[in-house]
Design an enzyme around this catalytic site. Structure first.
Site, PDB file in Angstrom:
ATOM      1  CG  HIS A   1      -1.815   1.218   1.331  1.00  0.00           C
ATOM      2  ND1 HIS A   1      -3.155   1.328   0.865  1.00  0.00           N
ATOM      3  CD2 HIS A   1      -1.379   2.491   2.139  1.00  0.00           C
ATOM      4  CE1 HIS A   1      -3.498   2.612   1.212  1.00  0.00           C
ATOM      5  NE2 HIS A   1      -2.686   3.128   1.873  1.00  0.00           N
ATOM      6  CD  GLU A   2       2.006   3.572   3.589  1.00  0.00           C
ATOM      7  OE1 GLU A   2       2.244   4.550   3.054  1.00  0.00           O
ATOM      8  OE2 GLU A   2       1.123   3.328   4.387  1.00  0.00           O
TER       9      GLU A   2
ATOM     10  CG  HIS B   1       0.257   6.496  -0.329  1.00  0.00           C
ATOM     11  ND1 HIS B   1      -0.931   6.658  -0.610  1.00  0.00           N
ATOM     12  CD2 HIS B   1      -0.228   5.650   0.639  1.00  0.00           C
ATOM     13  CE1 HIS B   1      -2.015   6.716   0.084  1.00  0.00           C
ATOM     14  NE2 HIS B   1      -1.314   5.967   1.132  1.00  0.00           N
TER      15      HIS B   1
ATOM     16  CD  GLU C   1      -4.699   6.307   2.517  1.00  0.00           C
ATOM     17  OE1 GLU C   1      -4.668   4.974   2.891  1.00  0.00           O
ATOM     18  OE2 GLU C   1      -3.893   6.943   2.447  1.00  0.00           O
TER      19      GLU C   1
ATOM     20  CG  ASP D   1      -6.739   0.321  -0.077  1.00  0.00           C
ATOM     21  OD1 ASP D   1      -5.499   0.344   0.555  1.00  0.00           O
ATOM     22  OD2 ASP D   1      -7.846   0.610   0.628  1.00  0.00           O
TER      23      ASP D   1
END
Length: 483
Positions: free
Chosen positions: A132-133, A136, A197, A201
């Site tokens: 997930h990070e 980003h 977010e 995901d």
């Protein structure tokens, strides 16, 4: 320091998983692109990332544990190798903090709180957070958030970047800054972050799928996190800025169900890392650690038993109960002789037992199997110093710090070895590098200046120190220009 203005946090934990047989084209990811080039270039992101990492080293309890660093870096780069739109190198590190959190920032830096290991019950769950990070970063959410804010505020790019980075490490400060904005600006920023977010995901699940992790770990982790803190008076920092609404959990569950279930076996490496965190970085005493290992082992699979034994051995080792530690570690290392978790602990055990030659022989053999491995090299250099073979240690560490210039462990050991040799100039140079890594530029330059004054006039050593002073002054000016 970066100026504190309106801020929006671009961090959060996520979970997702995957199988190596699934391709990126097999899921319907939206074609949203990775714009933001009008705000920050990739080169600028790298500069901000490096600057902020130096600030974190000086202000946060970063875990400089070679074994844990190797584990999270290996896991992280396995995911990066299966991610799309990778435009920067990635660096993974851990912060000693029991709060459940993870965050990413400019330049491919991904931080994991040690508290994640208390909550993630499998490697797939931890991998989902990391994936997930990574998303980003690859989708440039920080830079894109800056573009959104730039439409609403006259603040400079430096101020916007600073507020974003502030909010990453200090969610409470980030929230306080947001409340100073107009209601419309607040709502727009919140909506934008929620879309980030969900996007992270989706891309995270794609990465996990290609990397071979378990897809259902994502909704499982999300669901447990939401349930555990649904009525908490003080939820984790992550949930203060990135709540887990039911639709996000539902969306991740539906998406995960579209992937085959790989039915992967439990990762002993993950549970060894988890045991190391419990024993040394969870902020609990020896008795509480041992109680945790006893309770958790009863519910765990039999093949994970070595991880709990390893955790107990670390507790015994740290409490100088060397016979108990040896009774556990030696048979484990004999059964799995290339396991770096075991070799690192055995090295510490042999040093504590004053069996220097035994430690050296073990590490030399390990380095033949894994030449220049950071974990084994750091341990080997430490053993050489304990044997008062400081010149040998300096030779090892000079190469190590050249190959791993951002590892504080290498510079600390190099400083120690040079102190023992009476090499004041080289000691000052090593300590200057530590200060530079923590953005203490003026002190670093001062130390190198002192080292230059100690060196023979006109020598190659003095020329090296003077050249490094020039480099540090350029780095300092570039750092200050980001404010």
């Amino acid at each position: 320091m970066f100026k504190r203005t309106r801020s929006m946090v671009c961090l959060c934990v996520a979970t997702a998983l995957a199988t190596p047989t699934v391709t990126a084209s097999s899921i319907d990811l939206p074609d949203i692109g990775t714009t933001a080039s009008g705000t920050l270039s990739i080169a600028q992101e790298l500069q901000y990332g490096d600057a902020y990492m130096r600030m974190l080293r000086s202000s946060q309890p970063i875990v400089n544990d070679p074994v844990l660093n190797e584990y999270i870096s290996t896991l992280g780069h396995k995911l990066v190798a299966n991610a799309d739109d990778v435009k920067t190198p990635f660096t993974f590190f851990m912060i000693r903090d029991r709060n459940i959190n993870a965050f990413a920032f400019f330049g491919g830096y991904v931080a994991l709180h040690s508290g994640l290991f208390l909550h993630a019950q499998s490697e797939s769950e931890l991998a989902s957070v990391v994936a997930h990070e990574i998303a980003h970063v690859t989708q440039r959410h920080l830079a894109r958030s800056m573009e959104e804010q730039a439409k609403r505020t006259p603040a400079t790019i430096a101020a916007l970047a600073g507020s974003l980075l502030l909010a990453i490490a200090a969610p409470q400060a980030g929230i306080a800054a947001i409340t100073a904005t107009t209601a419309g600006s607040m709502q727009g920023t919140i909506n934008y972050t929620r879309s980030n977010e969900k996007e992270a995901d989706r891309f995270g699940i794609s990465t996990l799928a290609k990397a071979g992790f378990e897809p259902q770990a994502m909704p499982r982790f999300f669901g447990r996190l939401a349930d555990d803190f649904r009525y908490a008076s003080k939820p984790p920092p992550m949930l203060l800025t990135h709540p887990l609404p039911e639709d996000r959990i539902t969306d991740s569950r539906a998406r995960a169900q579209r992937y085959p279930d790989p039915r992967i076996s439990s990762s002993l490496e993950y549970h060894l890392a988890r045991a190391r965190v419990i024993a040394r970085y969870a902020g609990i005493d020896a008795k509480s650690s041992l109680d945790w290992f006893d309770r958790t082992e009863k519910k765990a699979q039999a093949d994970l038993q070595p991880a709990f034994q390893y955790g107990r051995a670390l507790v015994y080792l740290d409490n100088k109960e060397l016979d108990k530690a040896a009774a556990i570690l030696q048979p484990m290392a004999k059964k799995d002789p290339n396991n770096h978790f075991y070799l690192d602990a055995l090295s510490d055990l042999y040093l504590a037992q004053d069996q220097m030659a035994k430690a050296e022989t073990m590490l030399v053999n390990a380095l033949k199997a894994s030449p220049q491995n950071p974990v084994m090299t750091i341990n080997y250099a430490n053993v050489l110093i304990k044997q008062e073979r400081n010149q040998d240690a300096v030779r090892v560490l000079q190469r190590y710090t050249h190959d791993n210039p951002n590892d504080l462990n290498g510079w600390h050991l190099l400083s120690e070895a040079n102190i023992h040799l009476g090499n004041s100039g080289e000691d000052l140079a090593a300590r200057a590098e530590i200060l530079a890594l923590k953005a203490n530029w003026n002190k670093a330059i001062q130390y190198y200046t002192q080292a230059s004054q100690l060196a023979e006039l006109g020598s190659l050593q003095q020329a090296r120190y003077d050249a490094r002073i020039d480099q540090l002054m350029v780095q300092r000016d570039r750092f200050l220009a980001l404010q």
